[in-house]
Design a protein around this motif. Structure first.
Motif, PDB file in Angstrom:
ATOM      1  N   TYR A 186      -2.428   8.483  -2.405  1.00 49.72           N
ATOM      2  CA  TYR A 186      -2.424   6.773  -2.195  1.00 49.72           C
ATOM      3  C   TYR A 186      -2.038   5.898  -3.222  1.00 49.72           C
ATOM      4  N   THR A 187      -1.702   5.212  -3.396  1.00 51.37           N
ATOM      5  CA  THR A 187      -2.265   4.488  -5.437  1.00 51.37           C
ATOM      6  C   THR A 187      -1.632   2.758  -4.380  1.00 51.37           C
ATOM      7  N   ARG A 188      -1.592   2.138  -4.428  1.00 56.16           N
ATOM      8  CA  ARG A 188      -2.080   0.404  -4.513  1.00 56.16           C
ATOM      9  C   ARG A 188      -0.917  -0.377  -5.542  1.00 56.16           C
ATOM     10  N   GLU A 210       8.333   8.807  -0.862  1.00 56.72           N
ATOM     11  CA  GLU A 210       7.290   7.476  -0.857  1.00 56.72           C
ATOM     12  C   GLU A 210       7.178   6.423   0.465  1.00 56.72           C
ATOM     13  N   ALA A 211       6.716   5.861   0.818  1.00 51.59           N
ATOM     14  CA  ALA A 211       6.113   5.223   2.151  1.00 51.59           C
ATOM     15  C   ALA A 211       5.410   3.794   1.427  1.00 51.59           C
ATOM     16  N   THR A 212       5.212   3.067   2.840  1.00 48.75           N
ATOM     17  CA  THR A 212       4.267   1.008   2.368  1.00 48.75           C
ATOM     18  C   THR A 212       3.402   1.897   4.072  1.00 48.75           C
ATOM     19  N   GLU A 213       2.150   1.048   3.446  1.00 47.17           N
ATOM     20  CA  GLU A 213       1.588   0.785   4.920  1.00 47.17           C
ATOM     21  C   GLU A 213       1.252   2.132   5.610  1.00 47.17           C
ATOM     22  N   ASP A 226       0.870  -0.953   0.175  1.00 49.12           N
ATOM     23  CA  ASP A 226      -0.042   0.013   0.045  1.00 49.12           C
ATOM     24  C   ASP A 226       0.977   0.747  -0.029  1.00 49.12           C
ATOM     25  N   ILE A 227       0.961   1.774  -1.211  1.00 45.87           N
ATOM     26  CA  ILE A 227       1.846   3.296  -1.587  1.00 45.87           C
ATOM     27  C   ILE A 227       1.049   4.125  -1.227  1.00 45.87           C
ATOM     28  N   SER A 228       2.026   5.124  -1.126  1.00 46.68           N
ATOM     29  CA  SER A 228       1.998   6.727   0.260  1.00 46.68           C
ATOM     30  C   SER A 228       3.013   7.542  -0.566  1.00 46.68           C
ATOM     31  N   TYR A 229       2.341   8.254  -1.273  1.00 43.97           N
ATOM     32  CA  TYR A 229       3.554   9.272  -1.404  1.00 43.97           C
ATOM     33  C   TYR A 229       2.550  10.896  -1.300  1.00 43.97           C
TER      34      TYR A 229
END
Length: 254
Positions: A92-94, A191-194, A4-7
């Motif tokens: 958010y971009t999955r 950029e990050a996940t979760e 689950d990527i977010s920027y």
């Protein structure tokens, strides 16, 4: 497990002020003001209470970060992304991340290493600048690199093709929103996940480690729509298999 990527639009100055400075002096937190968007409020009388709630949640996040152990990406970089979500809009971009690009030249050109941003004392467990597992921070584009990336995306067909393929199924629209938002405010992009984890069921709230209302809804809606389509397709295939078994049973009696 997927990503689950977010920027997160954030500048180097904000990284210092919102994270590293308050690690050194937690009293500085009381001078900061978190973001509570108007669409989160039934009326303005709720603002003070919600701002206090999220400021306390931010404080707890910073205190928790002091106890974390592990690599830089799993600790500081990840918590910086969460921290940003208390103060500014994020996206958010999955399943689509710049870290997945297999071209070192890309990272040399468009990203900045944490070694150039973080104070040296916090780099003891530095590993690398890209994502390789869940619950971590990834690449960082400076504000200058954000602008260059957007220019090159329009003019470099090879770059555009790579990015469009990476952010397929309309996810490119979310990523470009993040880039243009950062450009408009002269911010970098982390950029990050979760940081946020949507639920495929529209009736279930996504989980979020900061303020969910600061997450642009387009990416989450896109994920939920895709998930629902996949569920419908799986149900359709199951029904077809059921009908097929019924046909052979009727034909052969078993």
């Amino acid at each position: 497990m997927g990503y689950d990527i977010s920027y997160h639009p954030i500048s180097e100055t904000q990284i210092q002020q919102w994270y590293f400075d308050v690690l050194e002096n937690s009293n500085l937190i009381n001078k900061l003001k978190v973001r509570v968007p108007s669409n989160q409020l039934e009326d303005e009388s709720q603002r003070d209470d919600l701002e206090e709630f999220y400021l306390n949640k931010y404080k707890e996040t910073i205190e928790y970060s002091k106890t974390m152990e592990g690599s830089f990406s799993k600790t500081h970089a990840y918590i910086i992304a969460i921290t940003q979500g208390f103060f500014e809009e994020f996206f958010y971009t999955r399943g689509a991340a710049l870290s997945f690009i297999e071209n070192d030249d890309f990272f040399d050109k468009y990203t900045t290493s944490w070694k150039e941003i973080a104070p040296a004392k916090y780099l003891e467990n530095f590993d690398f600048d890209r994502l390789d597992e869940n619950y971590s921070g990834g690449v960082y584009l400076s504000s200058t690199q954000v602008e260059k990336f957007l220019i090159d995306y329009k003019n470099d067909e090879k770059l555009k093709s790579t990015i469009d393929e990476l952010f397929s199924h309309d996810r490119i629209n979310v990523f470009l929103r993040a880039l243009n938002f950062a450009k408009g405010k002269k911010l970098g992009l982390l950029e990050a996940t979760e940081v946020v984890e949507p639920h495929p069921n529209f009736n279930e709230e996504p989980s979020c480690y900061c303020n969910l209302f600061n997450c642009d809804p387009q990416g989450i809606t896109l994920f939920q729509m895709t998930a629902m389509e996949q569920i419908k397709e799986a149900m359709k295939q199951a029904e077809q298999q059921k009908e097929k078994k019924g046909f052979w049973k009727k034909l052969f009696g078993k």
